[in-house]
Design a protein around this motif. Structure first.
Motif, mmCIF file in Angstrom:
data_model
loop_
_atom_site.group_PDB
_atom_site.id
_atom_site.type_symbol
_atom_site.label_atom_id
_atom_site.label_comp_id
_atom_site.label_asym_id
_atom_site.label_seq_id
_atom_site.Cartn_x
_atom_site.Cartn_y
_atom_site.Cartn_z
ATOM 1 N N ARG A 1 0.835 -1.206 0.000
ATOM 2 C CA ARG A 1 0.000 0.000 0.000
ATOM 3 C C ARG A 1 0.869 1.255 0.000
ATOM 4 N NH1 ARG A 1 -5.014 -2.072 3.808
ATOM 5 N NH2 ARG A 1 -5.881 -3.400 2.168
ATOM 6 N N ARG A 2 1.973 1.190 0.710
ATOM 7 C CA ARG A 2 2.883 2.336 0.671
ATOM 8 C C ARG A 2 3.505 2.479 -0.717
ATOM 9 N NH1 ARG A 2 7.817 2.815 4.919
ATOM 10 N NH2 ARG A 2 8.688 1.203 3.567
ATOM 11 N N ALA A 3 3.775 1.344 -1.364
ATOM 12 C CA ALA A 3 4.320 1.391 -2.726
ATOM 13 C C ALA A 3 3.331 2.035 -3.691
ATOM 14 C CB ALA A 3 4.665 -0.019 -3.192
ATOM 15 N N ARG A 4 2.049 1.704 -3.554
ATOM 16 C CA ARG A 4 1.037 2.313 -4.424
ATOM 17 C C ARG A 4 0.956 3.829 -4.183
ATOM 18 N NH1 ARG A 4 -1.983 -1.063 -7.366
ATOM 19 N NH2 ARG A 4 -2.174 -3.264 -6.758
ATOM 20 N N CYS A 5 1.070 4.234 -2.924
ATOM 21 C CA CYS A 5 1.049 5.667 -2.618
ATOM 22 C C CYS A 5 2.256 6.368 -3.236
ATOM 23 C CB CYS A 5 1.036 5.875 -1.106
ATOM 24 S SG CYS A 5 -0.487 5.370 -0.292
ATOM 25 N N HIS A 6 3.432 5.769 -3.087
ATOM 26 C CA HIS A 6 4.643 6.362 -3.672
ATOM 27 C C HIS A 6 4.535 6.447 -5.191
ATOM 28 C CE1 HIS A 6 6.773 6.839 -0.018
ATOM 29 N NE2 HIS A 6 7.011 5.570 0.210
ATOM 30 N N GLU A 7 3.952 5.420 -5.791
ATOM 31 C CA GLU A 7 3.788 5.414 -7.245
ATOM 32 C C GLU A 7 2.878 6.561 -7.686
ATOM 33 O OE1 GLU A 7 2.310 2.374 -10.825
ATOM 34 O OE2 GLU A 7 1.938 1.895 -8.710
ATOM 35 N N ALA A 8 1.773 6.748 -6.965
ATOM 36 C CA ALA A 8 0.841 7.822 -7.314
ATOM 37 C C ALA A 8 1.448 9.205 -7.083
ATOM 38 C CB ALA A 8 -0.437 7.683 -6.494
ATOM 39 N N LEU A 9 2.342 9.309 -6.092
ATOM 40 C CA LEU A 9 3.004 10.579 -5.793
ATOM 41 C C LEU A 9 4.280 10.778 -6.602
ATOM 42 C CD1 LEU A 9 2.569 10.480 -1.907
ATOM 43 C CD2 LEU A 9 1.317 11.936 -3.502
ATOM 44 N N ASN A 10 4.512 9.886 -7.583
ATOM 45 C CA ASN A 10 5.671 9.978 -8.490
ATOM 46 C C ASN A 10 7.004 9.781 -7.767
ATOM 47 O OD1 ASN A 10 6.625 10.174 -11.118
ATOM 48 N ND2 ASN A 10 6.984 12.370 -10.973
ATOM 49 N N ARG A 11 6.965 9.000 -6.697
ATOM 50 C CA ARG A 11 8.201 8.606 -6.006
ATOM 51 C C ARG A 11 8.518 7.165 -6.410
ATOM 52 N NH1 ARG A 11 5.912 10.501 -0.103
ATOM 53 N NH2 ARG A 11 5.751 12.745 -0.516
ATOM 54 N N LEU A 12 8.893 7.029 -7.660
ATOM 55 C CA LEU A 12 9.002 5.695 -8.248
ATOM 56 C C LEU A 12 10.117 4.876 -7.613
ATOM 57 C CD1 LEU A 12 8.487 6.628 -12.010
ATOM 58 C CD2 LEU A 12 6.774 6.011 -10.305
ATOM 59 N N ASP A 13 11.210 5.513 -7.232
ATOM 60 C CA ASP A 13 12.317 4.775 -6.632
ATOM 61 C C ASP A 13 11.920 4.189 -5.285
ATOM 62 O OD1 ASP A 13 12.019 7.322 -5.682
ATOM 63 O OD2 ASP A 13 14.148 7.601 -5.232
ATOM 64 N N LEU A 14 11.166 4.964 -4.473
ATOM 65 C CA LEU A 14 10.711 4.456 -3.176
ATOM 66 C C LEU A 14 9.681 3.341 -3.355
ATOM 67 C CD1 LEU A 14 10.322 7.843 -1.266
ATOM 68 C CD2 LEU A 14 12.187 6.194 -1.065
ATOM 69 N N ALA A 15 8.817 3.500 -4.345
ATOM 70 C CA ALA A 15 7.816 2.458 -4.610
ATOM 71 C C ALA A 15 8.485 1.155 -5.017
ATOM 72 C CB ALA A 15 6.861 2.925 -5.700
ATOM 73 N N LEU A 16 9.487 1.248 -5.895
ATOM 74 C CA LEU A 16 10.184 0.046 -6.345
ATOM 75 C C LEU A 16 10.939 -0.624 -5.204
ATOM 76 C CD1 LEU A 16 10.714 -1.629 -8.890
ATOM 77 C CD2 LEU A 16 12.761 -0.254 -9.286
ATOM 78 N N LYS A 17 11.441 0.173 -4.276
ATOM 79 C CA LYS A 17 12.142 -0.380 -3.110
ATOM 80 C C LYS A 17 11.196 -1.210 -2.245
ATOM 81 C CE LYS A 17 14.958 1.048 0.848
ATOM 82 N NZ LYS A 17 15.509 2.220 1.580
ATOM 83 N N ASP A 18 9.984 -0.693 -2.002
ATOM 84 C CA ASP A 18 9.007 -1.432 -1.200
ATOM 85 C C ASP A 18 8.583 -2.722 -1.897
ATOM 86 O OD1 ASP A 18 9.006 0.336 0.905
ATOM 87 O OD2 ASP A 18 7.305 1.497 0.174
ATOM 88 N N VAL A 19 8.356 -2.627 -3.200
ATOM 89 C CA VAL A 19 7.943 -3.825 -3.949
ATOM 90 C C VAL A 19 9.064 -4.870 -3.955
ATOM 91 C CG1 VAL A 19 7.300 -4.667 -6.233
ATOM 92 C CG2 VAL A 19 6.287 -2.582 -5.372
ATOM 93 N N SER A 20 10.278 -4.414 -4.089
ATOM 94 C CA SER A 20 11.419 -5.346 -4.083
ATOM 95 C C SER A 20 11.529 -6.059 -2.736
ATOM 96 C CB SER A 20 12.721 -4.593 -4.380
ATOM 97 O OG SER A 20 12.670 -3.990 -5.652
ATOM 98 N N ASN A 21 11.234 -5.345 -1.646
ATOM 99 C CA ASN A 21 11.253 -5.980 -0.325
ATOM 100 C C ASN A 21 10.199 -7.074 -0.230
ATOM 101 O OD1 ASN A 21 13.343 -4.402 0.661
ATOM 102 N ND2 ASN A 21 11.978 -2.833 1.478
ATOM 103 N N VAL A 22 9.025 -6.811 -0.802
ATOM 104 C CA VAL A 22 7.963 -7.830 -0.780
ATOM 105 C C VAL A 22 8.366 -9.039 -1.620
ATOM 106 C CG1 VAL A 22 5.566 -8.320 -1.387
ATOM 107 C CG2 VAL A 22 6.161 -6.130 -0.345
#
Length: 232
Positions: free
Chosen positions: A121-142
């Protein structure tokens, strides 16, 4: 006489210690009973909040989740679940509430750092806020914990495409050219510097001409005067 008095003191002290231990045990039992009651109450509030969420009453669901959180110990596992549900409610209220959703996910991950729902859910929020690097980091952890998580794989694929597209746009703006084509564009730069230097050098030379011209004129007049005197 001193020895018996010492024995009496030890006996009295042991009785008081036993009483304190019993008192602590009684308090701990009462505390456990109270916490169990509060946990059960929070479970009921959580279920009520879930029902309201399914009915799209997200603000009402948040109120239930907040009440449930107040009844739980800070490090209880349900805190992560409730915080993640709070994040989902904020996300349903619009992108303006996404920063609050991120904060709720952060609080959930403080209790359960490997909670995949909070990470996604945090990754989806980062993606929507154009913080793609942070979103990819969360997804990679999952994906490091759950390689076959379909939601994580889908988000990761979308993020990679978005990052590639963003990279192409950045290159177009910068107009990256091969080295053979880039050399002529860089050549005029030192030429301009040389011209500027040349102009600076010409300035003092013109001054010198202005300063030396009167002397040359005077020397020419003197020569003419001498010639005239000779011919006279």
């Amino acid at each position: 006489m001193g020895k018996p008095s010492a024995k009496k003191k030890i006996q009295i002290g042991s009785k008081s210690n036993d009483g304190n231990i019993k008192h602590v045990k009684a308090n701990s039992k009462a505390f456990d009973e109270d916490t169990a009651i509060f946990i059960n109450m929070s479970q009921e509030l959580k279920e009520e909040g879930n029902k309201l969420f399914q009915k799209h009453d997200h603000e009402g669901a948040m109120l239930k989740y907040e009440k449930a959180l107040k009844l739980l110990p800070p490090n209880h596992i349900d805190v992560a679940y409730l915080r993640t549900n709070m994040a989902a409610c904020y996300m349903q209220l619009g992108i303006g509430e996404y920063p609050r959703a991120v904060n709720e996910c952060n609080l959930a991950l403080q209790v359960a750092p490997k909670y995949s729902k909070a990470l996604l859910r945090r990754a989806r929020c980062h993606e929507a806020l154009n913080r793609l690097d942070l979103a990819l980091k969360d997804v990679s952890n999952v994906l490091s914990m759950e390689p076959n998580n379909l939601t994580a794989l889908e988000i990761a694929d979308n993020l990679r495409k978005a990052i590639e597209e963003k990279g192409v746009q950045v290159e177009d703006k910068e107009i990256v050219t091969p080295p053979s084509e880039a050399e002529p564009t860089s050549a005029p730069v030192p030429g301009k510097i040389v011209k500027e230097k040349g102009r600076k050098r010409r300035a003092p030379s013109s001054k010198r001409r202005i300063l030396w011209n009167p002397r040359r004129r005077m020397s020419m007049k003197l020569r003419k005067a001498r010639l005239r005197t000779r011919w006279l």
